[in-house]
Design an enzyme around this catalytic site. Structure first.
Site, PDB file in Angstrom:
ATOM      1  CB  SER A  66      -0.981   0.055   0.989  1.00  0.00           C
ATOM      2  OG  SER A  66      -1.666   1.283   1.252  1.00  0.00           O
ATOM      3  CE1 TYR A  72      -4.538  -2.009   4.752  1.00  0.00           C
ATOM      4  CE2 TYR A  72      -3.430   0.023   4.485  1.00  0.00           C
ATOM      5  CZ  TYR A  72      -3.821  -1.249   4.158  1.00  0.00           C
ATOM      6  OH  TYR A  72      -4.121  -1.240   2.708  1.00  0.00           O
TER       7      TYR A  72
END
Length: 247
Positions: free
Chosen positions: A139, A153
Site C-alpha cells: 500500500s 495497517y
C-alpha cells in the site's frame, strides 16, 4: 507468459477485479478467500466469459497457517503455479490505546503474519522448480508511519514491503522474481464506506494499473503511476508536520 496464477483474497475488492482482468488476458486462475459462495459466483462468471480457461477455487483463511500450506500445495498439484499474488488483507484499526487492540491485532496477524505464511508456501513451490513470480500487494501507506485508525495497517504494509525487499535481495539475478506493488487510493470493499478520500480512483482503472505492473514484473511499482509516483517521493521525505497536514 506466466500463465497460471494464484490470487488470495479474491472474493472481493482488488483481488476480485484482478481475477477478472487476468482472466481476460488468458491466465488460468486459482482463487482463494474465506467466502466460498462469492468465490463460486466469481468462478461461474469467469468460466462463462472465458470457457477455455481453468478457474479453480479454494476456501482459505490466511490466518490458518497450516491451511495456507495445504491449499497452496493442492493448487500447485492441480495447476502448476507460475505466479502467486499475496493480496488477502484487512483494513481494520483504531488509534492505539483506545481499547481496540482486538481490531489492530486482527489486522496485524492477517496483513503480515498471514502474508508471511503465504510467502513461505509460495517459495516452497518456487524453490523446488527454481522458477516463479511472487507478488506482494502492499500500500502507499507503507511509505511512512501514519496516525490514528491506520497506524497498524500502515505498519503491516511497511513490514510486508520490507519482507519483499529482503527476498528480492536474496533472489537477485535468479529465476524467481519478487514484486512489491504499492496501490494508492483505489475504490474497493475495504474503503467503500470512507468518505472524502482524496485522489481515489475507481476499481477497474486502478486494478488495470496493478495488473500492468505485475505483468511487467516490476520490482516495485506505485499505482496508478499518476499521481502516486511523484507523491510517493513527497511522502518518503516530507517532515512529519507537513506529512500530517497532507493526510
Amino acid at each position: 507468459m506466466r500463465r497460471n496464477l494464484l490470487i488470495t483474497g479474491a472474493s472481493s475488492g482488488l483481488g476480485e477485479e484482478m481475477a477478472r482482468q487476468f482472466a481476460a488476458k488468458g491466465h488460468n486462475l486459482v482463487l482463494t478467500a474465506r467466502r466460498s459462495d462469492r468465490l463460486e459466483a466469481l468462478r461461474a462468471e469467469l468460466t462463462e466469459r472465458h470457457p477455455g480457461l481453468t478457474v479453480i477455487v479454494h476456501t482459505l483463511d490466511v490466518n490458518d497457517h497450516d491451511q495456507v500450506f495445504e491449499v497452496f500445495r493442492k493448487a500447485d498439484a492441480e495447476l502448476t503455479l507460475d505466479r502467486v499474488v499475496v493480496n488477502a488483507g484487512l483494513g481494520k484499526g483504531a488509534p492505539l490505546g483506545t481499547g481496540r487492540f482486538d481490531a489492530n491485532l486482527e489486522t496485524a496477524m492477517t496483513n503480515f503474519v498471514g502474508a508471511l505464511a503465504q510467502a513461505e508456501a509460495a517459495l516452497e513451490l518456487f524453490r523446488a522448480r527454481n522458477a516463479g513470480h511472487l507478488v506482494f500487494i502492499a500500500s502507499i501507506s507503507a511509505l511512512r508511519g501514519l496516525p490514528k485508525t491506520v497506524t497498524t495497517y500502515a505498519a503491516t504494509k511497511a513490514g510486508l514491503a520490507s519482507l519483499a525487499e529482503g527476498l528480492r535481495m536474496e533472489l537477485l539475478n535468479k529465476p524467481i522474481a519478487v514484486s512489491t506493488i504499492y496501490p494508492g487510493y483505489i475504490r474497493s470493499e475495504m474503503n467503500d464506506r470512507v468518505a472524502n478520500t482524496p485522489l481515489i480512483v475507481d476499481t477497474v482503472p486502478g486494478v488495470r494499473a496493478i495488473v500492468a505492473a505485475i505483468e511487467a514484473e516490476k520490482a516495485t511499482a506505485y499505482v496508478p503511476p499518476w499521481p502516486w509516483v511523484p507523491l510517493a517521493r513527497v511522502m518518503k521525505y516530507a517532515p512529519l508536520p507537513l506529512l500530517k497536514r497532507m493526510i
